[in-house]
Design a protein around this motif. Structure first.
Motif, PDB file in Angstrom:
ATOM      1  N   LYS A 117       8.133  -4.505   0.265  1.00  0.00           N
ATOM      2  CA  LYS A 117       7.065  -3.870  -0.541  1.00  0.00           C
ATOM      3  C   LYS A 117       7.594  -2.586  -1.118  1.00  0.00           C
ATOM      4  O   LYS A 117       8.039  -1.548  -0.310  1.00  0.00           O
TER       5      LYS A 117
ATOM      6  N   SER B 171       7.037   1.121  -4.400  1.00  0.00           N
ATOM      7  CA  SER B 171       6.168   1.579  -5.465  1.00  0.00           C
ATOM      8  C   SER B 171       6.633   1.069  -6.759  1.00  0.00           C
ATOM      9  O   SER B 171       7.764   0.893  -7.318  1.00  0.00           O
TER      10      SER B 171
ATOM     11  N   THR C  86       1.524  -1.642  -6.349  1.00  0.00           N
ATOM     12  CA  THR C  86       2.955  -1.601  -5.638  1.00  0.00           C
ATOM     13  C   THR C  86       3.534  -3.072  -6.133  1.00  0.00           C
ATOM     14  O   THR C  86       2.743  -3.873  -6.571  1.00  0.00           O
TER      15      THR C  86
END
Length: 643
Positions: A610, A612, A631
């Protein structure tokens, strides 16, 4: 002894003849040098009472001046010798033992107290003597450093190993290197600072042909690692390659294995599919008649050329080949021929016509290039007539068939100055002729070759997908290229070719296999597809036998994905596009780079990654999920391309 500070054995001589006053000054002078091995004269030393007259004082002052000049001379002479930053070669005599059963690790062959009395002596640099042996072998030697200057580190440098190496020092794991022919070093200064003799052990893994430590091994003081890695070739710019190849996608094809027909005409029928993949350049493996004498199997290797001026009649006629070239050009693609310049088959007419053009042993017999290539005879480029003949032959293929250039087999084994002459001659016929070298030596770019093999990235990307290397090693290897290769050098990126096992068999997971190829396809360099790779073929085609690609088993989803990846490259990436690896997270097994406007993430782990999504315009390709918190999540074993 302090690292890098010389010891002065002449102090006693100076002390013997100087008197107490001189002793005091010498002690203070040496103290200023900071030498811990020189003890300051005892505080009990006082000026001699005998120094009472001005004449005696003058004599002593003169003597002091002479003594100090002598001392300074010794400092300079001895210091220069001990403070040298030159390379310190390791001895050429090593011990060697083959490990076909891979028992060395289990039995502790790296231990300091391991009995090596049955190991054979060998010379480094050089390949091991058994050219037929592929697998693991162990090397051992002793190592001791001379003193080196304060402020410097000390590197243990390997110019080249064949292929991979794991290194132990005094029985402890010290480092490893993945990839053939790559210069690398390990920081060893602290380990050798005690001045003692240490034990160095390597396990070499060879994946084809004879292996070994085929480059020099030495100790070298350094301050900046760039100075260690930078080659003379990297200080120059590579000659300008033809514009058409600078961003070309390459397709390697063997006519004999490409389909049941095994003909030039059959390849023509497949050109539309190949073009649809996004291919710009077709590399044909050798198309010449194959030698029969001494061949290993039937029909034999195409790299045992029987006649340089003919085509294999099984593939068709020379006119059929010219039709193939025309069909490639009609689709705005280019085509190059695989040329074998280092050796011929044993029944090539040149052996009878010009036996003096071949290499001979002491008995006057023509020999093979090495023990493993006994189906071929080695050519001797010391003969000017051979060079002229070969250059004329290359010119004939350009002029008569309109091919766009050549891929040269084992280019590193042919003298570099020959390539310079060959390129110049070919450019007189076609100024945009292209040379691809099978090899990865930086100097190849300076003697006529436009592109070299990126074995380093192949090795590390494959091993990372297998779980046997890290993404930071990939990053480091790419960055090291910048210090080793000439500016603007073109590098061919791949995850398989005819010399290696299929990537689909090396990388068992289907998704990871695609991710690994996407990494090389979208990075700086020229991507290669080896025919059959695009449909997930697992069976390696044996070039000595009559194998064939089983297109009926094709993974068309993989083919579609690879085509889309190459189209992304053609759309967004230009030869001048900037490239930088911006993330290499070993814990997450994620690596990312920016190439032109594209930001691409590669996840070699079993977990979702994960990150941004700030500042990103759109997702162009891949297994990326946009989360509610703005995200992005990259799925396991996958990659994603973002603009």
């Amino acid at each position: 002894m302090k690292k890098g500070v010389p010891y002065f054995p002449s102090i006693r001589l100076l002390r013997k003849h100087s008197g107490t006053f001189l002793q005091y000054l010498i002690s203070q002078t040496l103290s200023d040098f900071g030498d811990e091995r020189v003890k300051i004269v005892s505080k009990r030393m006082w000026l001699s009472k005998s120094l009472r007259t001005s004449r005696q004082q003058l004599d002593i002052q003169r003597f002091i001046s002479i003594g100090l000049l002598t001392l300074l001379s010794l400092v300079i002479v001895l210091g220069c010798e001990s403070l040298s930053t030159k390379k310190q070669p390791l001895g050429t005599e090593w011990k060697l033992k083959y490990d076909p059963d891979r028992e060395g690790l289990r039995q502790g062959w790296f231990d300091t107290d391991h009995d090596r009395s049955d190991w054979e002596l060998t010379t480094v640099p050089g390949n091991w003597s058994d050219a037929e042996y592929d697998g693991f072998a162990w090397y051992a030697t002793e190592i001791k450093a001379k003193s080196f200057p304060t402020g410097y580190n000390l590197a243990l440098v390997f110019d080249s190993v064949d292929d991979n190496a794991v290194i132990w020092l005094d029985g402890r794991l010290f480092g490893k290197q993945m990839g053939y022919g790559i210069k690398f070093f390990l920081d060893i200064g602290e380990k050798l600072a005690d001045g003692a003799t240490h034990q160095l052990v390597l396990r070499i893994e060879d994946t084809g042909g004879s292996g070994g430590i085929n480059g020099a091994v030495y100790l070298e003081p350094y301050q900046d690692e760039v100075d260690l890695l930078r080659t003379e070739a990297s200080k120059q710019a590579a000659p300008n390659a033809p514009d058409w190849v600078k961003n070309a996608n390459i397709y390697e094809l063997f006519v004999r294995s490409h389909g049941e027909e095994r003909t030039f005409s059959a390849v023509v029928k497949d050109l539309d599919r190949i073009q649809a993949l996004g291919i710009d350049l077709i590399w044909l493996m050798p198309i010449h008649p194959i030698g029969v004498k001494n061949h290993k199997f039937s029909p034999g290797s195409p790299y045992a050329v029987k006649d340089y001026y003919k085509v294999n009649p099984r593939f068709g006629s020379i006119d059929d080949f010219k039709n193939l070239v025309d069909a490639v050009h009609a689709r705005d693609m280019h085509i190059i021929l695989d040329m074998v310049m280092n050796h011929t088959s044993w029944d090539n007419p040149l052996i009878e016509e010009h036996p003096e053009w071949y290499s001979h042993n002491e008995e006057g017999e023509i020999v093979s290039p090495n023990d493993g290539w006994w189906d071929t005879a080695d050519l001797n480029y010391d003969k000017p007539e051979l060079r002229t003949w070969m250059i004329e032959m290359l010119g004939w293929w350009i002029q008569e068939t309109d091919v766009d250039g050549f891929r040269f087999d084992v280019a590193e084994l042919v003298p570099h100055d020959f390539w310079e002459d060959a390129k110049a001659a070919c450019q007189k016929i076609n100024s945009d002729v292209f040379f691809l070298a099978e090899g990865d030596k930086p100097d190849l770019h300076l003697n006529g070759h436009d592109m070299t093999y990126s074995w380093n990235i192949w090795d590390l990307v494959t091993k990372t997908a297998q779980g046997n290397a890290t993404v930071s090693e990939i990053k480091k290897s790419y960055e090291n290229e910048q210090y080793q290769y000439p500016g603007n050098a073109l590098r061919m990126r791949f995850t398989e070719n005819h010399d290696k096992q299929r990537s689909r068999s090396l990388i068992g997971d289907k998704q990871l296999n695609k991710t690994a190829w996407a990494f090389v396809a979208l990075m700086k360099g020229n991507p290669l597809i080896y025919a059959g790779q695009e449909v997930g073929a697992k069976e390696r085609v044996d070039i000595h036998r009559d194998g064939v690609i089983y297109w009926s088993r094709a993974d068309r989803n993989l083919e579609t994905a690879m085509g889309e990846i190459l189209k992304l490259r053609k759309t967004w990436i230009k030869p001048e596009s900037q490239f930088k690896i911006i993330l290499a997270n070993d814990a997450k097994k994620v690596i990312a780079y920016k190439h032109g406007p594209l930001l691409t993430f590669f996840n070699f782990s079993q977990d979702t990654f994960k990150f941004s999504a700030a500042g990103m315009d759109s997702v162009l390709f891949g297994n990326l999920i946009l989360n509610t918190d703005s995200t992005l999540s990259l799925l396991p074993k996958s990659f994603g391309v973002i603009k």
